[in-house]
Motif scaffolding. Structure first.
Motif, PDB file in Angstrom:
ATOM      1  N   ILE A   1       0.838  -1.205   0.000  1.00 33.93           N
ATOM      2  CA  ILE A   1       0.000   0.000   0.000  1.00 33.93           C
ATOM      3  C   ILE A   1       0.876   1.259   0.000  1.00 33.93           C
TER       4      ILE A   1
ATOM      5  N   TRP B   1      -3.258   0.891 -13.231  1.00 27.62           N
ATOM      6  CA  TRP B   1      -3.609   0.572 -11.842  1.00 27.62           C
ATOM      7  C   TRP B   1      -3.887  -0.917 -11.674  1.00 27.62           C
ATOM      8  N   LEU B   2      -4.561  -1.502 -12.635  1.00 21.01           N
ATOM      9  CA  LEU B   2      -4.852  -2.931 -12.556  1.00 21.01           C
ATOM     10  C   LEU B   2      -3.557  -3.751 -12.570  1.00 21.01           C
TER      11      LEU B   2
ATOM     12  N   ALA C   1      -1.970  -3.421  -9.197  1.00 21.34           N
ATOM     13  CA  ALA C   1      -2.670  -4.220  -8.191  1.00 21.34           C
ATOM     14  C   ALA C   1      -2.318  -5.693  -8.310  1.00 21.34           C
TER      15      ALA C   1
ATOM     16  N   GLY D   1       1.183  -6.171  -7.037  1.00 20.09           N
ATOM     17  CA  GLY D   1       1.215  -6.155  -5.575  1.00 20.09           C
ATOM     18  C   GLY D   1       0.688  -7.443  -4.978  1.00 20.09           C
ATOM     19  N   ALA D   2      -0.433  -7.961  -5.526  1.00 16.95           N
ATOM     20  CA  ALA D   2      -0.987  -9.225  -5.022  1.00 16.95           C
ATOM     21  C   ALA D   2      -0.008 -10.372  -5.234  1.00 16.95           C
TER      22      ALA D   2
ATOM     23  N   LEU E   1       2.446   1.273  -3.624  1.00 20.47           N
ATOM     24  CA  LEU E   1       1.589   1.337  -4.804  1.00 20.47           C
ATOM     25  C   LEU E   1       0.695   2.571  -4.830  1.00 20.47           C
ATOM     26  N   VAL E   2       0.238   3.039  -3.669  1.00 22.62           N
ATOM     27  CA  VAL E   2      -0.645   4.207  -3.673  1.00 22.62           C
ATOM     28  C   VAL E   2       0.062   5.440  -4.249  1.00 22.62           C
TER      29      VAL E   2
ATOM     30  N   ALA F   1       0.484   4.863  -7.936  1.00 19.75           N
ATOM     31  CA  ALA F   1      -0.757   5.026  -8.689  1.00 19.75           C
ATOM     32  C   ALA F   1      -1.076   6.501  -8.904  1.00 19.75           C
TER      33      ALA F   1
END
Length: 425
Positions: free
Chosen positions: A18, A144-145, A148, A151-152, A21-22, A25
């Motif tokens: 978080i 963004w996808l 995400a 990150g996952a 990535l935030v 993003a």
């Protein structure tokens, strides 16, 4: 522990993702908007020389062509109020640019880019284009996808690595726990293989050393008990020789039989002390036979001391979950307690009752009863060692039963030894 370590790594991984990535993003969105604005500004700058020198018809055709190519609204505001290209009202931004200042302003419809053009005879012209929201955020959703999913994936990889690392800690700890339980169950030959971090290997070595030390101490204790028991053979031999010199054959036979029984008991103690394994002895026997033999042995002494003996034994076989030597020792402890703590002439009763899942041996006397705390090891109210009832109680536990002390119907003591039966095959 393994689950908690994995959960901790998951929480840390999510927080790191978080935190990483935030901002990324937000940066992606800002870069996309700036890129779209730069393209729009570059397109507008291409019109500046034309707007500053060409006639309105040429400007109109060029602006219309640019709007069609870019898909944006492009308008040119001349100083005389003429609007070329996409019809649009004169916004405050346009009015400000008409004073000779180029700027970019955010609006509800998107980002408005205005450029002031000097050099026309009628005054300053203004070129305006509107970058819509869709163009400002073009590609942002896909980026963004991707972020995400990345990150996952990183969190998932972290969980897998954490689980493997946690396993290297948990497996040695589980091995230590298993060996500790085996040692608690008297499996003193159990050892743990040192593994894991240095601290756990040190604990494993300490546990192995402790188990070895316990084995040594128990072996020394058994040797001492066996040596002490062996020393009893000398006075027993002297007692046997003394019994053989008695003139009365009956007295000599009775005393010799008593010496034989005592010698057998000493032999059992020596054998158990020296060669009993560290595991539980286990075994089984016929309770009717063992109790019958011991009652017969003690009945002679009961006759000599004037004690009335009532015997009620269940017919055999009565298999119980305890060895014959241990059961004989427990019966001797119960019957010896009667002779030790009641006066001569006190009647007593021995009953052996068999049920489906347990067998109960009950010894009841008409004596003064048991003092408080009689079942505590080493405790005695009559000057004895206090170990007799403790022997019987341990035999009851070994046989899957219990020892109960209570008052008899005549106010004396009632001792009930309950044992589990051997399940038929």
């Amino acid at each position: 522990m393994r689950g908690r370590l994995t959960l901790l790594v998951a929480a840390v991984g999510v927080l790191v993702m978080i935190a990483f990535l935030v901002p990324l993003a937000v940066l992606v969105r800002t870069v996309a908007a700036d890129r779209a604005t730069t393209r729009a500004a570059a397109d507008v700058q291409r019109l500046v020389p034309l707007v500053g020198t060409a006639d309105p018809a040429t400007i109109r055709s060029t602006v219309d062509q640019l709007g069609a190519d870019t898909g944006r609204d492009v308008s040119v505001f001349l100083a005389d109020g003429t609007v070329l290209g996409t019809p649009a009202p004169r916004t405050p931004t346009v009015e400000l640019a008409a004073r000779g200042e180029s700027l970019t302003v955010e609006s509800a419809a998107g980002r408005e880019v205005v450029v002031a053009v000097q050099g026309r005879p009628e005054g300053t012209g203004v070129i305006r284009t509107l970058v819509p929201r869709g163009e400002l955020t073009a590609g942002v959703t896909r980026a963004w996808l991707v972020l995400a999913l990345l990150g996952a994936l990183l969190v998932l990889v972290g969980l897998v690595v954490a689980d493997r690392l946690a396993g290297t800690l948990v497996r040695p700890i589980s091995a230590l726990s298993a060996v500790s339980h085996r040692l608690a169950n008297a499996e003193l030959d159990a050892r743990v293989e040192p593994a894991g971090p240095p601290e756990l290997r040190e604990v494993a070595g300490a546990l192995n050393h402790l188990a070895g030390r316990i084995q040594v101490l128990l072996r020394e204790e058994r040797e001492q008990v066996a040596d002490l028991s062996h020393r009893l053979r000398t006075p027993l031999t002297a007692l046997r020789l003394e019994a053989e010199t008695l003139r009365d054959p009956d007295d000599a036979a009775r005393l010799t039989a008593a010496v034989d029984g005592l010698e057998r008991a000493v032999t059992v103690v020596i054998r158990q002390a020296r060669w009993r394994s560290t595991a539980s002895a286990g075994g089984s026997c016929d309770a009717a036979v063992v109790v019958g033999e011991r009652v017969t042995f003690w009945s002679v002494l009961a006759e000599d001391t004037g004690r009335a003996l009532t015997v009620d034994l269940a017919p055999g076989p009565v298999p119980v979950r305890i060895g014959g030597d241990e059961l004989a020792a427990a019966v001797d402890a119960l019957l010896g307690n009667v002779f030790a703590h009641t006066p001569d002439g006190t009647p007593f009763e021995v009953r052996l009752a068999a049920r489906a899942d347990e067998v109960t041996l009950t010894v009841t006397d008409a004596g003064p009863g048991l003092p408080p705390g009689s079942l505590r090891r080493g405790a005695s109210g009559a000057g004895s060692t206090g170990l007799g009832l403790d022997i019987a109680e341990r035999a009851a536990r070994a046989g899957g039963g219990r020892l109960e002390l209570s008052a008899g119907p005549d106010g004396g003591a009632r001792l009930a030894l309950t044992l589990g039966v051997v399940a038929p095959r």
